[in-house]
Design an enzyme around this catalytic site. Structure first.
Site, PDB file in Angstrom:
ATOM      1  N   ARG A 136      -5.959   0.493  -7.037  1.00  0.00           N
ATOM      2  CA  ARG A 136      -5.437   1.157  -5.849  1.00  0.00           C
ATOM      3  C   ARG A 136      -6.539   2.009  -5.206  1.00  0.00           C
ATOM      4  NH1 ARG A 136      -1.422   0.968  -2.032  1.00  0.00           N
ATOM      5  NH2 ARG A 136      -0.237   2.893  -1.865  1.00  0.00           N
ATOM      6  N   THR A 425       1.404  -7.096   3.161  1.00  0.00           N
ATOM      7  CA  THR A 425       0.809  -7.120   1.837  1.00  0.00           C
ATOM      8  C   THR A 425       0.851  -8.576   1.400  1.00  0.00           C
ATOM      9  OG1 THR A 425       1.581  -4.917   1.453  1.00  0.00           O
ATOM     10  CG2 THR A 425       1.221  -6.231  -0.520  1.00  0.00           C
ATOM     11  N   THR A 443      -3.110  -5.279  -0.842  1.00  0.00           N
ATOM     12  CA  THR A 443      -2.777  -4.918   0.539  1.00  0.00           C
ATOM     13  C   THR A 443      -3.878  -4.116   1.209  1.00  0.00           C
ATOM     14  OG1 THR A 443      -1.001  -3.959   1.902  1.00  0.00           O
ATOM     15  CG2 THR A 443      -1.665  -2.708  -0.032  1.00  0.00           C
ATOM     16  N   ASN A 445      -2.369  -2.181   3.547  1.00  0.00           N
ATOM     17  CA  ASN A 445      -1.240  -1.375   4.033  1.00  0.00           C
ATOM     18  C   ASN A 445      -0.690  -1.986   5.310  1.00  0.00           C
ATOM     19  OD1 ASN A 445       0.730   0.540   3.875  1.00  0.00           O
ATOM     20  ND2 ASN A 445      -0.427   2.094   4.969  1.00  0.00           N
ATOM     21  N   ASP A 467       0.157   6.140   2.860  1.00  0.00           N
ATOM     22  CA  ASP A 467       1.101   6.063   1.730  1.00  0.00           C
ATOM     23  C   ASP A 467       1.195   7.391   0.971  1.00  0.00           C
ATOM     24  OD1 ASP A 467       2.041   3.550   2.172  1.00  0.00           O
ATOM     25  OD2 ASP A 467       0.932   2.574   0.563  1.00  0.00           O
ATOM     26  N   SER A 496       2.473   3.768  -4.459  1.00  0.00           N
ATOM     27  CA  SER A 496       2.667   2.421  -3.916  1.00  0.00           C
ATOM     28  C   SER A 496       4.006   1.859  -4.390  1.00  0.00           C
ATOM     29  CB  SER A 496       1.545   1.508  -4.420  1.00  0.00           C
ATOM     30  OG  SER A 496       1.806   0.161  -4.096  1.00  0.00           O
ATOM     31  N   GLY A 518       6.247  -6.281   1.383  1.00  0.00           N
ATOM     32  CA  GLY A 518       7.479  -5.770   1.999  1.00  0.00           C
ATOM     33  C   GLY A 518       7.616  -4.265   1.991  1.00  0.00           C
ATOM     34  N   GLY A 519       6.520  -3.528   1.770  1.00  0.00           N
ATOM     35  CA  GLY A 519       6.612  -2.067   1.792  1.00  0.00           C
ATOM     36  C   GLY A 519       7.658  -1.603   0.786  1.00  0.00           C
TER      37      GLY A 519
HETATM   38  O1  DON Z   1       1.444   0.147  -1.444  1.00  0.00           O
HETATM   39  C1  DON Z   1       2.445   0.118  -0.751  1.00  0.00           C
HETATM   40  O2  DON Z   1       3.566   0.333  -1.180  1.00  0.00           O
HETATM   41  C2  DON Z   1       2.298  -0.244   0.704  1.00  0.00           C
HETATM   42  N1  DON Z   1       0.981   0.103   1.178  1.00  0.00           N
HETATM   43  C3  DON Z   1       2.592  -1.689   0.824  1.00  0.00           C
HETATM   44  C4  DON Z   1       2.569  -2.114   2.267  1.00  0.00           C
HETATM   45  C5  DON Z   1       3.296  -3.356   2.485  1.00  0.00           C
HETATM   46  O3  DON Z   1       3.865  -3.951   1.596  1.00  0.00           O
HETATM   47  C6  DON Z   1       3.300  -3.794   3.879  1.00  0.00           C
HETATM   48  N2  DON Z   1       3.846  -5.059   3.997  1.00  0.00           N
HETATM   49  N3  DON Z   1       4.827  -5.486   3.834  1.00  0.00           N
END
Ligand code: DON
Length: 624
Positions: A136, A425, A443, A445, A467, A496, A518-519
């Site tokens: 990370r 991501t 990712t 981000n 984040d 994350s 998917g955040g």
């Molecule tokens: O690490 C994380 O949780 C976020 N930066 C992930 C971002 C993400 O999945 C965006 N796309 N869907």
């Protein structure tokens, strides 16, 4: 059938072929099952038990898994999958294949594949060894807690605005971890020479043919990409996004990858690449220095490990919130016989929602960088705590999220989620012939990160600083309003949701390898894949195709994919007090491998975005 599974030459796919080779139209997938066990999985039609509205886009049985017994790899991009599989075919192990796939994605999938970002790798070897690799990004040493708060000398416009400095501009970048991660993985588990694993990516960077998804994406984000001259020079040649079939060359990226191939970790974190990154930062007022780069290290951590209905789940520990939240959510659900309720019955969804509401309330309050904060992880993943959380669930009524506090002591923090985020991501899953498995999520981000290219080095930078808890009380781009545990500190990693996960069967063999972008929805999507397989006996395809839900405490809304639920189910849930919202689109991009005790396996790339699962021998000759 969906084209990503059956028809690799349909016009929509148009494929990202290499300039070095002209390819025909291979039939790559939908092979006959490799074994009797696979036959059973294919004959699973009778168990295609998920229900959705009649207009649901991905009906059960509409994708056939790829099957094989000599290794398998699924990623969001066919070319990257084929490169990984070629490495398997040459005798590389799952970790070698993962490294080659990773670097290939950094070229063919610039939206999310990267060397300027970070991520997590989860490994489970056939000999029982498991390991979690944290690469990370970290806050630069010059970062400060309030650097994004308006009014702070270093702060700027409020969160969410196009000029939000935690998302846009040089200060939004954390110190990249990807190259350190790949190198550390290779040092510990790799078997083929390091440079050989980068060669395909270098070829691609020297020139590749643009496929439809990349062309569409570059067109859609052209105005954002045009803000950085170095980015525009690569992705908007002559001021325009390339068209399908055009040749895209990335010579600076090829040179950077060549330095990494020659010098490993040091090819990125010192010497020419580090100098170019630091110069880029100075030019744009960013914070990353050569010292930040020199001191970056990836970290091996113990995976989160818990039992779910006789299966063992291995997932990512903090600084990912994924494993802990997944454990709490599934541990709560373990107290109910979901299978007997029927997939997506009102009762099933009610209990699922109540469990996730509680798990996310804890996630958002307690979790942060383990090197900086003390977290009640053992309690959060324990069965006894899940039992306590279950006691507060009313079987007949929704509990308003405002009455669900974090369960292990008061904290001032709350969370909210906006589902408007672009999905960018990327995740891939690998299983080799020996039974070694890798789940890897990475990712930048945002889509294309902060869209800033390191001049002269040819790669995009992340905007992962968003984040962190950048502005207490305000949501980040995913609507998350996070806690003090996740505040910015020099050298700290940001929380994350990425959740690469491997599930072992009751005999301890790898059964499921999965993950998704998917955040904040990553964790719930992974939980649903696991439950679809373990509770509902779905095969890899139907577990992927089934409509997805998301709830994360606040806002107190149960989201479902467009046309994903039958109207009577929506109504039944409303009558129990749930607030539901139908999304305009789809959630996630899972890459799932389902393995069987006889050594065979099936895999499915999520048709929501159109990647590809591939087996050795079925890939085209892409590596020279
Ligand atoms: O690490 C994380 O949780 C976020 N930066 C992930 C971002 C993400 O999945 C965006 N796309 N869907």
């Amino acid at each position: 059938m969906f084209r990503n599974q059956r028809h690799s030459c349909l016009p929509g796919m148009a494929l990202a072929f290499f300039i070095t080779t002209t390819f025909g139209c291979p039939v790559i997938q939908g092979q006959t099952p490799a074994s009797t066990t696979d036959q059973a999985a294919f004959a699973d039609a009778s168990r295609r038990i998920f229900s959705a509205s009649d207009s649901w886009r991905f009906p059960p049985g509409s994708v056939v898994p790829v099957a094989g017994a000599a290794g398998i790899l699924s990623s969001t991009d066919r070319v990257a999958s084929e490169i990984g599989v070629e490495i398997l075919r040459r005798g590389g192990n799952a970790i070698d294949a993962a490294i080659a796939t990773f670097f290939a994605l950094s070229v063919v999938n610039p939206e999310a594949g990267n060397i300027g970002g970070g991520g997590f790798m989860l490994v489970h070897l056939a000999d029982g060894t498991s390991a979690a690799l944290d690469f990370r990004e970290k806050a630069p040493f010059a970062a400060t807690r309030d650097m994004f708060i308006p009014g702070d000398p270093a702060g700027g416009p409020a969160g969410g605005s196009p000029d939000d400095p935690s998302l846009t501009g040089h200060r939004s970048s954390g110190v990249p971890g990807s190259v350190a991660g790949m190198y550390a993985a290779h040092q510990r588990f790799g078997s083929l020479p390091w440079a050989e694993l980068l060669q395909p990516a270098i070829h691609l960077a020297e020139g590749m043919v643009v496929h439809e998804r990349l062309a569409t994406s570059l067109r859609s984000y052209a105005s954002r990409l045009s803000r950085s001259p170095a980015t525009a020079a690569i992705f908007l040649p002559n001021g325009q996004p390339p068209r399908v079939g055009d040749r895209l060359t990335q010579p600076d990226l090829a040179a950077t990858l060549t330095r990494i191939a020659r010098s490993g970790h040091d090819g990125f974190y010192s010497g020419e690449t580090a100098r170019l990154i630091a110069a880029e930062m100075r030019r744009g007022g960013g914070l990353i220095t050569e010292r930040d780069l020199a001191e970056y290290q990836a970290v091996w951590r113990e995976p989160i490990r818990f039992e779910y209905r006789d299966h063992t789940v291995l997932s990512m520990p903090p600084i990912s919130s994924g494993g802990v939240t997944l454990a709490e959510l599934l541990n709560i659900l373990e107290g109910y016989d979901l299978a007997s309720m029927g997939f997506h019955s009102v009762r099933h969804i009610h209990l699922w929602t109540e469990a996730t509401r509680r798990a996310y309330a804890d996630r958002n309050s307690y979790l942060g960088d383990p090197d900086f904060v003390i977290m009640p992880i053992a309690e959060m993943i324990s069965d006894s705590y899940a039992a306590r959380r279950r006691e507060s669930i009313d079987l007949t009524r929704a509990t308003p999220s405002t009455s669900v506090a974090p369960g292990l002591g008061p904290t001032p923090d709350r969370s909210a989620l906006s589902l408007g985020e672009p999905e960018n991501t990327t995740h891939f899953s690998v299983l080799d012939r020996q039974g070694n498995a890798v789940a890897l999520t990475t990712t930048l981000n945002s889509l294309y990160g902060n869209a800033i290219t390191v001049s002269g080095a040819g790669f995009l930078l992340n905007n992962e600083m968003d984040d962190f808890t950048t502005r207490p009380g305000e949501p980040n781009q995913f609507g998350l309003v996070q806690g003090e545990a996740n505040s910015i500190e020099p050298g700290k990693r940001m929380l994350s949701a990425m959740t690469p996960t491997i599930v072992l069967d009751p005999a301890g063999r790898t059964k499921l390898v999965t993950g998704t972008p998917g955040g904040a929805t990553i964790i719930t999507t992974v939980a649903q894949i696991i439950s679809n397989v373990v509770d509902f006996g779905m095969n890899a395809a139907d577990a992927t195709l089934a409509p997805r839900l998301h709830h994360q405490h606040l806002p107190d809304i149960l989201y479902y994919e467009v046309d994903g639920l039958r109207p009577e189910v929506v109504e039944g849930l409303r009558m129990m007090g749930h607030t539901l919202e139908e999304r305009t689109g789809f959630s996630g991009d899972t890459q799932t491998i389902l393995a069987f005790p006889d050594g065979s396996a099936t895999a499915v790339a999520d048709p929501r975005r159109g990647g590809a699962a591939v087996i050795p021998g079925e890939e085209r000759q892409v590596v020279q």
